[in-house]
Design a protein around this motif. Structure first.
Motif, mmCIF file in Angstrom:
data_model
loop_
_atom_site.group_PDB
_atom_site.id
_atom_site.type_symbol
_atom_site.label_atom_id
_atom_site.label_comp_id
_atom_site.label_asym_id
_atom_site.label_seq_id
_atom_site.Cartn_x
_atom_site.Cartn_y
_atom_site.Cartn_z
ATOM 1 N N VAL A 12 0.835 -1.199 0.000
ATOM 2 C CA VAL A 12 0.000 0.000 0.000
ATOM 3 C C VAL A 12 0.873 1.253 0.000
ATOM 4 O O VAL A 12 1.791 1.364 0.809
ATOM 5 C CB VAL A 12 -0.855 0.053 1.297
ATOM 6 C CG1 VAL A 12 -1.716 1.294 1.314
ATOM 7 C CG2 VAL A 12 -1.688 -1.187 1.445
ATOM 8 N N GLY A 13 0.568 2.135 -0.920
ATOM 9 C CA GLY A 13 1.258 3.426 -0.909
ATOM 10 C C GLY A 13 2.656 3.413 -1.506
ATOM 11 O O GLY A 13 3.359 4.417 -1.453
ATOM 12 N N GLY A 15 3.364 3.340 -4.539
ATOM 13 C CA GLY A 15 3.370 4.225 -5.707
ATOM 14 C C GLY A 15 3.025 3.531 -7.011
ATOM 15 O O GLY A 15 3.322 4.050 -8.088
ATOM 16 N N LYS A 16 2.354 2.398 -6.938
ATOM 17 C CA LYS A 16 1.997 1.653 -8.158
ATOM 18 C C LYS A 16 1.058 2.476 -9.040
ATOM 19 O O LYS A 16 1.285 2.640 -10.235
ATOM 20 C CB LYS A 16 1.348 0.294 -7.787
ATOM 21 C CG LYS A 16 2.227 -0.554 -6.889
ATOM 22 C CD LYS A 16 1.530 -1.787 -6.367
ATOM 23 C CE LYS A 16 0.374 -1.522 -5.423
ATOM 24 N NZ LYS A 16 0.712 -0.950 -4.124
ATOM 25 N N THR A 47 -7.130 4.494 -2.277
ATOM 26 C CA THR A 47 -6.378 3.247 -2.407
ATOM 27 C C THR A 47 -6.979 2.441 -3.555
ATOM 28 O O THR A 47 -8.164 2.575 -3.849
ATOM 29 C CB THR A 47 -6.418 2.460 -1.077
ATOM 30 O OG1 THR A 47 -5.541 1.343 -1.175
ATOM 31 C CG2 THR A 47 -7.816 1.960 -0.748
ATOM 32 N N PRO A 70 -3.670 -3.958 -6.432
ATOM 33 C CA PRO A 70 -3.941 -3.209 -5.198
ATOM 34 C C PRO A 70 -2.958 -3.697 -4.138
ATOM 35 O O PRO A 70 -2.609 -4.878 -4.120
ATOM 36 C CB PRO A 70 -5.378 -3.611 -4.848
ATOM 37 C CG PRO A 70 -5.630 -4.898 -5.557
ATOM 38 C CD PRO A 70 -4.651 -5.021 -6.679
ATOM 39 N N ARG A 130 9.987 6.922 -2.273
ATOM 40 C CA ARG A 130 10.026 7.827 -1.110
ATOM 41 C C ARG A 130 11.397 7.885 -0.446
ATOM 42 O O ARG A 130 11.499 8.126 0.759
ATOM 43 C CB ARG A 130 9.006 7.398 -0.067
ATOM 44 C CG ARG A 130 7.581 7.512 -0.551
ATOM 45 C CD ARG A 130 6.714 7.398 0.662
ATOM 46 N NE ARG A 130 5.355 7.068 0.356
ATOM 47 C CZ ARG A 130 4.344 7.829 0.751
ATOM 48 N NH1 ARG A 130 4.549 8.928 1.419
ATOM 49 N NH2 ARG A 130 3.117 7.466 0.485
ATOM 50 N N ASP A 132 13.421 10.084 -0.981
ATOM 51 C CA ASP A 132 13.674 11.500 -0.662
ATOM 52 C C ASP A 132 13.321 11.785 0.792
ATOM 53 O O ASP A 132 13.849 12.697 1.412
ATOM 54 C CB ASP A 132 12.876 12.415 -1.610
ATOM 55 C CG ASP A 132 11.419 12.044 -1.712
ATOM 56 O OD1 ASP A 132 10.575 12.936 -1.653
ATOM 57 O OD2 ASP A 132 11.087 10.838 -1.832
ATOM 58 N N LEU A 133 12.403 10.967 1.356
ATOM 59 C CA LEU A 133 11.997 11.158 2.741
ATOM 60 C C LEU A 133 12.829 10.310 3.700
ATOM 61 O O LEU A 133 12.989 10.643 4.862
ATOM 62 C CB LEU A 133 10.510 10.805 2.912
ATOM 63 C CG LEU A 133 9.535 11.621 2.071
ATOM 64 C CD1 LEU A 133 8.127 11.071 2.187
ATOM 65 C CD2 LEU A 133 9.568 13.085 2.508
ATOM 66 N N ASP A 159 11.284 7.789 -7.960
ATOM 67 C CA ASP A 159 10.156 8.600 -7.511
ATOM 68 C C ASP A 159 8.978 8.223 -8.404
ATOM 69 O O ASP A 159 8.967 8.536 -9.594
ATOM 70 C CB ASP A 159 10.488 10.089 -7.647
ATOM 71 C CG ASP A 159 9.409 10.961 -7.009
ATOM 72 O OD1 ASP A 159 8.228 10.553 -7.042
ATOM 73 O OD2 ASP A 159 9.743 12.034 -6.496
ATOM 74 N N ARG A 161 6.162 9.299 -8.727
ATOM 75 C CA ARG A 161 5.330 10.380 -9.259
ATOM 76 C C ARG A 161 5.880 10.911 -10.569
ATOM 77 O O ARG A 161 5.196 11.642 -11.275
ATOM 78 C CB ARG A 161 5.268 11.539 -8.246
ATOM 79 C CG ARG A 161 4.691 11.144 -6.905
ATOM 80 C CD ARG A 161 4.995 12.200 -5.863
ATOM 81 N NE ARG A 161 6.429 12.357 -5.627
ATOM 82 C CZ ARG A 161 6.960 13.211 -4.762
ATOM 83 N NH1 ARG A 161 6.167 13.998 -4.068
ATOM 84 N NH2 ARG A 161 8.272 13.294 -4.592
#
Ligand SMILES: Nc1nc2c(ncn2[C@@H]2O[C@H](COP(=O)(O)OP(=O)(O)OP(=O)(O)O)[C@@H](O)[C@H]2O)c(=O)[nH]1
Ligand SMILES: [Mg+2]
Length: 329
Positions: A12-13, A15-16, A47, A70, A130, A132-133, A159, A161
């Motif tokens: 989950v999350g 970035g798919k 989601t 998912p 992520r 970068d975080l 990334d 995005r």
């Protein structure tokens, strides 16, 4: 028109959906996003509940079809449909993991096992998002983990995005199967439009979600009392109990005092066990039964969560689902 398929998998999350959205031609995109009503919603608004589909046209004759799974294990039926049917003939797998999740290595292992058959037959690339975080775990640690899992795959930070970051993965998987050779042109086009978007983003006020992500970087899980209601929504769960680290019951939906007391007992003695065993911090204790319900105790910070579940539901799947809830809380 000849198409090659790619399948995006991961938690989950990771970035798919974002990755597919970033690289596909806009008019060829299907997303099945639903408002994330449970704790996932605190970290991102929606989601994927069924699948993502997008198409990247390379030229008049060639294209790439991108399928996304998912992340949530409760939509597992779609994993099977995608892996065994829709994307069974894919050219490769883009495996995404989110470096800011509590246990990204555990995610890597879990999804590797769930998609083991397909992974064994396909070319795989691991994209760590992520970063970068949070840049830990490092790429080297992922390489080691893949080696231990027996998976041959290259790893890189990406990334999800940004099309400029995702396109090279697509090229690595299908580049040698197509006559198209304009990949670098696609990347520079993407970089140009990303620069424009970045400029626009600077004008926008920072949203809360940005700060919310920063709060979750620790290893410590947070158990709120409402975790009981969220856990009760999971398939096969019959009851849940939350205790403090001394084993005192805080709240419970389990009627049996024996079960509640037992979870309290586990929570109360686990510190002693950790010291005596030298195993380090214990995160989870499972008691599986072939006749009765299973009991799983999740230990986090100053609280323990006991979950009573039907023995027909896999403890491993339940554990992943509860882990998801805990780290999104
Ligand atoms: N800061 C940062 N954010 C990222 C990066 N990659 C993706 N994101 C964000 O992370 C979130 C990923 O969400 P999705 O694309 O919906 O993730 P998903 O893997 O499809 O999740 P499910 O469908 O719920 O399994 C989005 O809010 C992205 O904007 C990255 O490299 N850095
Ligand atoms: Mg998605």
């Amino acid at each position: 028109m000849h198409y090659h398929k790619l399948l995006f998998i991961g938690p989950v999350g990771a970035g798919k959906t974002s990755a597919i959205r970033a690289v596909c031609d806009g008019h060829h995109n299907l997303e099945t996003e639903a408002k994330a009503s449970d704790m996932t919603g605190l970290r991102k608004a929606t989601t994927t509940v069924a699948m993502d589909y997008g198409c990247l046209t390379l030229n008049d004759n060639e294209g790439v079809q991108l399928y996304g799974t998912p992340g949530q294990a409760r939509f597992k039926f779609m994993w099977e449909l995608l892996a065994n049917n829709l994307a069974a003939d894919c050219a490769g797998i883009i495996f995404l993991v989110d470096n800011t999740r509590n246990y990204p290595m555990r995610d890597l292992k879990y999804y590797s096992q769930e998609f083991a058959e397909l992974i064994a037959r396909k070319k795989v690339i691991l994209g760590v998002t992520r970063s970068d975080l949070r840049d830990d775990p490092s790429l080297l640690e992922y390489q080691k983990a893949l080696l231990e899992l027996g998976i041959e795959a290259s790893v890189r930070f990406i990334d999800a995005r940004k099309a400029s970051s995702v396109l090279p993965l697509v090229e690595e998987l299908v580049g040698d199967k197509v006559t198209f050779d304009g990949w670098s042109g696609l990347v520079s086009q993407a970089l140009d439009s990303e620069e424009e978007t970045l400029f626009e983003e600077v004008e926008l006020p920072q949203d809360d979600a940005h700060f919310a992500i920063q709060d979750y970087l620790g290893e410590e899980v947070v158990m709120k009392d409402s975790i009981i209601d969220d856990v009760m929504n999971l398939k096969g769960v019959r009851g849940a109990v939350l205790t403090d680290d001394m084993g005192e019951i805080i709240t419970s939906s389990i009627e049996s005092t024996d079960v509640n007391d037992f979870v309290g007992f586990v929570a109360g003695v686990v510190n002693v066990f950790e010291e005596a065993s030298g195993l380090g911090s214990v995160q989870n204790i499972c008691i599986k039964s072939s006749k009765e319900d299973n009991l799983s105790v999740f230990l986090g910070g100053e609280k323990a969560l006991g979950v009573q579940s039907s023995n027909r539901v896999s403890v491993r799947t339940l554990k992943q689902q509860v882990d998801d809830l805990l780290q999104w809380s």
